[in-house]
Write a protein that holds these residues in place. Structure first.
Motif, PDB file in Angstrom:
ATOM      1  N   GLY A 208      -5.982  19.657  31.385  1.00 29.61           N
ATOM      2  CA  GLY A 208      -6.104  19.902  29.958  1.00 29.61           C
ATOM      3  C   GLY A 208      -7.090  20.659  29.161  1.00 29.61           C
ATOM      4  O   GLY A 208      -7.357  20.610  28.102  1.00 29.61           O
ATOM      5  N   GLY A 209      -7.968  21.145  30.247  1.00 30.72           N
ATOM      6  CA  GLY A 209      -9.075  21.973  29.563  1.00 30.72           C
ATOM      7  C   GLY A 209      -8.822  23.001  28.711  1.00 30.72           C
ATOM      8  O   GLY A 209      -9.495  23.330  27.598  1.00 30.72           O
ATOM      9  N   LEU A 210      -7.665  23.836  28.840  1.00 34.16           N
ATOM     10  CA  LEU A 210      -7.289  24.925  28.214  1.00 34.16           C
ATOM     11  C   LEU A 210      -6.708  24.544  26.781  1.00 34.16           C
ATOM     12  O   LEU A 210      -7.086  24.900  25.589  1.00 34.16           O
ATOM     13  N   ARG A 211      -5.929  23.385  26.679  1.00 34.08           N
ATOM     14  CA  ARG A 211      -5.546  22.645  25.745  1.00 34.08           C
ATOM     15  C   ARG A 211      -6.818  22.174  24.659  1.00 34.08           C
ATOM     16  O   ARG A 211      -6.747  22.544  23.391  1.00 34.08           O
ATOM     17  N   ALA A 212      -7.868  21.966  25.397  1.00 39.39           N
ATOM     18  CA  ALA A 212      -9.088  21.180  24.566  1.00 39.39           C
ATOM     19  C   ALA A 212      -9.686  22.388  23.970  1.00 39.39           C
ATOM     20  O   ALA A 212     -10.232  22.381  22.796  1.00 39.39           O
ATOM     21  N   CYS A 213     -10.037  23.562  24.810  1.00 36.62           N
ATOM     22  CA  CYS A 213     -10.518  24.876  24.109  1.00 36.62           C
ATOM     23  C   CYS A 213      -9.935  25.270  22.953  1.00 36.62           C
ATOM     24  O   CYS A 213     -10.606  25.632  21.961  1.00 36.62           O
ATOM     25  N   LEU A 214      -8.690  25.442  23.049  1.00 39.35           N
ATOM     26  CA  LEU A 214      -7.957  26.009  21.932  1.00 39.35           C
ATOM     27  C   LEU A 214      -8.043  24.974  20.859  1.00 39.35           C
ATOM     28  O   LEU A 214      -7.986  25.629  19.566  1.00 39.35           O
ATOM     29  N   ALA A 215      -7.962  23.485  21.135  1.00 40.07           N
ATOM     30  CA  ALA A 215      -8.080  22.723  19.761  1.00 40.07           C
ATOM     31  C   ALA A 215      -9.154  22.809  19.016  1.00 40.07           C
ATOM     32  O   ALA A 215      -9.173  22.821  18.021  1.00 40.07           O
ATOM     33  N   TYR A 216     -10.438  23.073  19.392  1.00 39.45           N
ATOM     34  CA  TYR A 216     -11.470  23.640  18.481  1.00 39.45           C
ATOM     35  C   TYR A 216     -11.179  24.542  17.601  1.00 39.45           C
ATOM     36  O   TYR A 216     -11.546  24.479  16.383  1.00 39.45           O
ATOM     37  N   TYR A 217     -10.588  25.676  17.983  1.00 41.20           N
ATOM     38  CA  TYR A 217     -10.029  26.867  17.297  1.00 41.20           C
ATOM     39  C   TYR A 217      -9.099  26.204  16.182  1.00 41.20           C
ATOM     40  O   TYR A 217      -8.996  26.658  15.151  1.00 41.20           O
ATOM     41  N   ARG A 218      -8.122  25.565  16.807  1.00 42.31           N
ATOM     42  CA  ARG A 218      -7.048  25.276  15.923  1.00 42.31           C
ATOM     43  C   ARG A 218      -7.602  24.133  15.022  1.00 42.31           C
ATOM     44  O   ARG A 218      -6.736  23.915  13.677  1.00 42.31           O
ATOM     45  N   GLU A 219      -8.402  23.437  15.073  1.00 43.40           N
ATOM     46  CA  GLU A 219      -8.956  22.491  14.244  1.00 43.40           C
ATOM     47  C   GLU A 219     -10.111  22.932  13.164  1.00 43.40           C
ATOM     48  O   GLU A 219     -10.793  22.405  12.421  1.00 43.40           O
ATOM     49  N   ALA A 220     -10.488  24.529  13.286  1.00 40.16           N
ATOM     50  CA  ALA A 220     -11.386  25.107  12.758  1.00 40.16           C
ATOM     51  C   ALA A 220     -11.296  24.913  11.123  1.00 40.16           C
ATOM     52  O   ALA A 220     -12.293  24.754  10.428  1.00 40.16           O
TER      53      ALA A 220
END
Length: 296
Positions: A208-220
């Protein structure tokens, strides 16, 4: 993290702590009784981004490099990637390691989290150093430039927030993607060898590392909203050091942060791109040590 090898750094040990329901990984060393320095890395890296800086700082300070939620060997929660929530997890982890007051040094998305942590836990901080990062809602531009000379530095912000598409295109191709960032954004393409690209790509690909990386941008956007709300009635009083580089993304970190902080200082590291701790570790260590000494 299952299947992800632990990198070893002489004089440092691995720790895992529970932080409000999220298990975070930290790497600790240096002087046990010295002032504490907490290091946070950004995308697409892990605590290993600080490996060349940590031994220098360890001569005078207690050094703790923390993997953010979803990063490296830390747990990848399903939600909670706005920077205020992530900051709370980081601060709780640092407290669990027996640290009551500390300096915070952070790069890229780590700097996003560090800025929000300073807003929420300023009384626990002795100083904050932020490296080459626009902060959501504060200094991060709302639009992506289309000029080719600048667009390549920020194009991914919009891509990462598109639902589903990055996962569809990047799953199984994490090494090519991570390698592009590391080599395109460093001033010297040879800054990162194949083993380092492999390490960071494996961390993004694992559990789930990719999901987590993207989540920071999606929660920006939520991070930006909470940052702005916190600053409606005050400014940061904690000392802030902005560290830029000659060929980075933010030419003058100190100038960009000064409207929001009472005490700012700045350093521009020569001969470096975005990944300043990897490219010029001695200069980063010296700048951080000087800042810490000035605010001890």
């Amino acid at each position: 993290m299952r299947g992800l090898p632990l990198r070893q750094l002489d004089g440092f040990s691995h720790r895992w702590v529970e932080a409000d329901g999220v298990r975070l990984h930290a790497v600790e060393g240096g002087r046990p009784g010295g002032p504490a320095v907490v290091l946070l890395a950004g995308f697409p890296q892990t605590w290993w981004a600080w490996r060349k800086v940590m031994p220098d700082l360890a001569r005078r300070f207690r050094v703790i490099a923390v993997d953010l939620p979803g990063q490296g060997h830390s747990e990848r929660p399903e939600r909670g990637y706005d920077t205020h929530t992530a900051a709370t997890h980081v601060h709780t982890a640092v407290q669990a390691l027996g640290v009551s007051a500390y300096f915070l040094v952070a790069h890229d998305i780590g700097a996003w989290v560090a800025f929000s942590l300073a807003l929420g836990f300023e009384s626990r901080l002795r100083g904050v150093a932020l490296l080459d990062a626009g902060i959501p809602g504060i200094t991060l531009p709302e639009s992506i430039p289309t000029d080719p000379d600048r667009a390549w530095k920020a194009w991914h912000f919009a891509f990462h927030v598109v639902p589903g598409l990055p996962e569809a295109l990047l799953a199984g191709r994490e090494r090519a993607y991570v390698g592009w960032f590391l080599r395109a954004k460093a001033l010297s393409p040879g800054t990162f060898d194949d083993a380092e690209v492999d390490h960071y790509a494996a961390a993004v690909a694992a559990d789930g590392g990719l999901r987590a990386c993207l989540a920071y941008y999606r929660e920006a956007a939520e991070s930006a909203r909470r940052n702005r709300a916190a600053l409606t009635s005050r400014r940061l009083a904690v000392p802030v050091l902005g560290i830029s580089s000659s060929h980075g993304s933010v030419p003058d970190m100190a100038a960009s942060l000064s409207p929001w902080a009472d005490r700012t200082a700045g350093v521009v590291v020569p001969d470096a791109g975005h990944f300043i701790p990897d490219e010029q570790p001695e200069a980063v260590a010296a700048a951080v040590a000087g800042f810490l000494a000035d605010n001890a």
